[in-house]
Every structure is written in C-alpha cells, then in structure tokens.
Design a protein around this motif. Sequence first.
Motif, short mmCIF file in Angstrom:
data_model
loop_
_atom_site.label_atom_id
_atom_site.label_comp_id
_atom_site.label_asym_id
_atom_site.label_seq_id
_atom_site.Cartn_x
_atom_site.Cartn_y
_atom_site.Cartn_z
N ILE A 385 0.80 -1.23 -0.13
CA ILE A 385 0.03 0.10 0.06
C ILE A 385 0.91 1.20 0.10
O ILE A 385 0.55 2.14 -0.92
CB ILE A 385 -1.01 -0.11 1.24
N LEU A 386 1.82 1.10 0.74
CA LEU A 386 2.56 2.43 0.98
C LEU A 386 3.45 2.52 -0.40
O LEU A 386 3.92 3.97 -0.67
CB LEU A 386 3.64 2.29 2.29
N GLU A 387 3.73 1.60 -1.03
CA GLU A 387 4.54 1.80 -2.28
C GLU A 387 3.68 2.35 -3.26
O GLU A 387 4.14 3.14 -4.20
CB GLU A 387 5.08 0.57 -2.61
N SER A 388 2.28 1.76 -3.25
CA SER A 388 1.38 2.56 -4.61
C SER A 388 0.15 2.49 -3.98
O SER A 388 -0.61 1.72 -4.06
CB SER A 388 1.63 1.61 -5.90
N PRO A 389 -0.15 3.61 -3.33
CA PRO A 389 -1.41 3.63 -2.27
C PRO A 389 -3.00 3.34 -3.08
O PRO A 389 -3.57 3.02 -2.56
CB PRO A 389 -1.56 5.04 -1.88
N ASN A 390 -2.75 3.68 -4.38
CA ASN A 390 -4.15 3.74 -5.08
C ASN A 390 -4.21 2.50 -6.17
O ASN A 390 -5.01 2.45 -6.82
CB ASN A 390 -4.38 4.81 -5.79
N ALA A 391 -3.51 1.29 -5.72
CA ALA A 391 -3.47 0.30 -6.67
C ALA A 391 -4.17 -0.78 -6.49
O ALA A 391 -4.30 -2.01 -6.90
CB ALA A 391 -1.97 -0.31 -6.83
N GLY A 392 -5.50 -0.56 -5.70
CA GLY A 392 -6.46 -1.55 -5.35
C GLY A 392 -6.03 -2.50 -4.49
O GLY A 392 -5.94 -3.74 -4.78
N HIS A 393 -5.92 -2.14 -3.32
CA HIS A 393 -5.59 -2.93 -2.29
C HIS A 393 -6.91 -3.35 -1.52
O HIS A 393 -7.89 -2.84 -1.40
CB HIS A 393 -4.69 -2.53 -1.28
N PRO A 394 -6.67 -4.70 -0.70
CA PRO A 394 -7.89 -5.14 0.21
C PRO A 394 -8.20 -4.15 1.17
O PRO A 394 -7.46 -3.59 1.79
CB PRO A 394 -7.38 -6.27 0.86
#
Length: 422
Positions: A385-394
């Motif tokens: 998440i911290l590396e790409s906050p908006n990449a669609g995480h749970p």
Amino acid sequence: MPLPGVSNLEKSPGPALASRWRACGIDRAFLRRMTEHPDNLRRPLTPAREAQFRDDAAAVLLRLFFCAIPTPAWEAEAAMGAELLGAVRECGLLLSDGDRLTAPFHLRLIRGLYLFSDYLNGHSEAVMGAGETTAILYQAGCPTHAVQRALDLGCGAGTLALLLSRTAAHVVGTDINPRAVALAKLNASLNGIANIEFRRGDGFAPARGERFDVILSQPPYYPNPQGESIETYLHGGVRGDELAWRIATEAPSYLTPAGKAVIFASWTSGRPPIHTPDLKVLELSANRRELHGTRQGITVLAHTPAGEAWHAEREVSADRWGEITRAAIEEIFAVEDYLLQPNGGMAFEVSEGLTVLKEGTQTVVQGAPGSWVGTLPVDEATRAILESPNAGHPPHAVHAALRRGLLKLSGKPRVNAPSQSR
Ligand SMILES: C[S@@+](CC[C@H](N)C(=O)[O-])C[C@H]1O[C@@H](n2cnc3c(N)ncnc32)[C@H](O)[C@@H]1O
C-alpha cells in the motif's frame, strides 16, 4: 505554611496590575532572558544574575511578583506607584513582612495571560496553575474556529477558560474548590476578560441543563488508595480515574449536536471502553506508563447520527505526546467517518515524511520528526500500500494503514455533517 487568603481577591485592581507589568516590558521574552531553571508549579522563578542586580521597575517587579523575593516596600512603591501598591496589598497579592513585601502566589505569563495560582506543595486545597498537561489539553482541545459556548470543568486557576475565551463567545469555568473559583475570577479580571462565568460545584452540577460546543476537562487523576481526598487538584479517587470516568460518561449530555468534549486523564488499564450507539469516541493514549501504573489519555467525544457511531484508539509514542493538535484529532475523526462509508472513489496518499526501510528480513516504516508514527514493523500488505497507495488493495489492509496513521485520505478529508436530531 497555610495557603494565602483569597477572601479579598475580588478587591484586586484588575487589569491595572497587568498593565503596569506590560508597560515595564515584563513579557515572555523578558521573563525568558531574566530567569533561570525550568518552569515549575512548586516554586517561584529564579532570577538570572542580571535581574538580581538591576534596580529598574521591571527588575524590581520581576523579583517581587514572579520570583517571590522579599522586597522593601519603598522599592515596590517606586516601581508601581502608591495607589496601585495599596490596592495590591489590600487584596492580599502582596503581604507585609516587617518593612518588606512578599508575594504569596505563584505567577506566570502563559500565551500572553498573567496567571496567579498556588504553589503546589502538598496543601489539600492548593489551586493548580498552567502545567505541562494543561498545555497538552489546550493544544488538543482548543477550537481552531469561533464557537458559541465552552466549558472548562475543573478549571483550577482558570487557564483553559481564559484561553477558551479567545475563541468562544461565552465560557463557563467550574470547580469544586472555592479557592479555584476565587483565583480564576482574579485571573480573568487581571487580564481584562469579561466573557467567562466561574461557578463552584461538583462535576457537571453547576452546568445542569446547559449545552456547550466545547468541553475541556483535566480532572484530578492520581490514585489515593486511602480513599480520602488528599489534594483536590491531584487525587481523583481510590483507583484514580473515577472522577475522570464520571466526567467522560456524563459529558455527552452537555454537548451541542456538533460539540466535542476533550478530556485529559490518566486511565487505569481495567477501565471499560466508552462505547455507546450514538457517540464517536476517540481514545488517544501515551505508550508509556506513569509511575503509578496508569497511562495518560486524551478522550474525545462527539455525538453522531444513529448508525454512525465508532470507537477508535490510537497509541501515541511518549515523545510525541505533547504534539497532539486539534487539527490532528479532526483528521482522525475524518478518517474514522470515512471508514464507515462504502469505499468508493476515495484516493489515498502516504502520510507526509514517512519512509519505508528494509531492516534485515523485516520492513519498517519511520515517521518524520513531529509525526505520531515512530518506527514500526509492517507486513507485506502494508508495504504494498505504501509503495502504491491507489493500486486497489484489500479494504481491511487500507483501513489498518489509515488507522495506524500511515496513510491519509487525499485532498480534504470528508467530515460528516453533525446530526441535528438532538
Ligand atoms: C488537575 S487540576 C486541572 C486544573 C486546570 N483545568 C488545568 O488544566 O490546569 C483539576 C481540577 O479539578 C478540580 N476538581 C476536583 N474534583 C472536582 C469535582 N468533583 N468537580 C469539579 N472540579 C473538581 C480541582 O479542584 C482542580 O482545580
């Protein structure tokens, strides 16, 4: 030593005394330059070498009032004039000791306000002035925008009430100790503040039936296992947090629909959480125990429309404890409100200054100076998440990162409109 009398304080010369100090140049910079040793609620200030030898009015008044050094009456008269000196002696702010005068009250200048209180030396009725914990509560709770009505419950010498009077149209300050009410009234008059009412009484009793936009309270919270109140400003019950608990649970009934109560206390570990279906409750706690085994906490309470209640906890590293601001609290409120909404359309960003580091096989994040995040180990999902906050995480991982303060809602966070139903 008995405490100095307060029965004549209402005859004080009001703002004339503060005006005299100000006219002489006794301001924050002067006090810093002319005194030594850290501030202390138990002792007067110590004059620096220069202040010991100067004989101008500012140095004389500094030694007399702030440093409590016995001073010849003629010297005090030369520094403040016979009329003002007469009024100050009559109300008991200076006492005669032979041909010298002594100042029996603790005096400080806090955020532009001159504040008298008692020296905290074990007397049961001594009145607390502005301490470190007062400053923490002020920063965490004082509204940043104008409000109508504010309450300072357990006002002591009135520090928070006086500070609140700058943003609130009307302030009520209450205290169970009549000395506190006398000193708080003196301080309001000394600083020329007229929009505060001080009342005496237990807990919320003096404000029965009233509502406030802001309630601040730092009740006594030290334990007194003997069960008798030893120092009114310090001991909150056998366990310590009984009075704080009473105030926290009663506060919501005294809040306006959009109001917030901010309570500073030190809670025992067995205390039940404040959890009700119509409240938003934020419990911040310092991650270090006090000597008697409790933890300092800031509890923020607000009403919410039915179904939108939440209870959030944040542990704050001890070295950041004094940096909690009202703005930071508002941001947590916005995040918690957001977490109740269906997750659509919001973007995230990594909290400012946060760095992700590899330490052996572990990944850790480190907060920037001034952030609440110290150095924390994080799992794979949080790292992603911290590396790409908006990449669609749970969603659960995003929520966890938001709750730990690692992630922020991007742009201005949404804050729910307060319920008007109460
Ligand atoms: C720790 S001092 C805080 C003083 C001030 N508000 C501040 O933050 O600097 C607690 C205050 O609560 C008052 N107090 C103690 N028991 C109380 C009660 N049952 N109801 C109202 N005030 C109370 C004490 O007299 C004291 O002034």
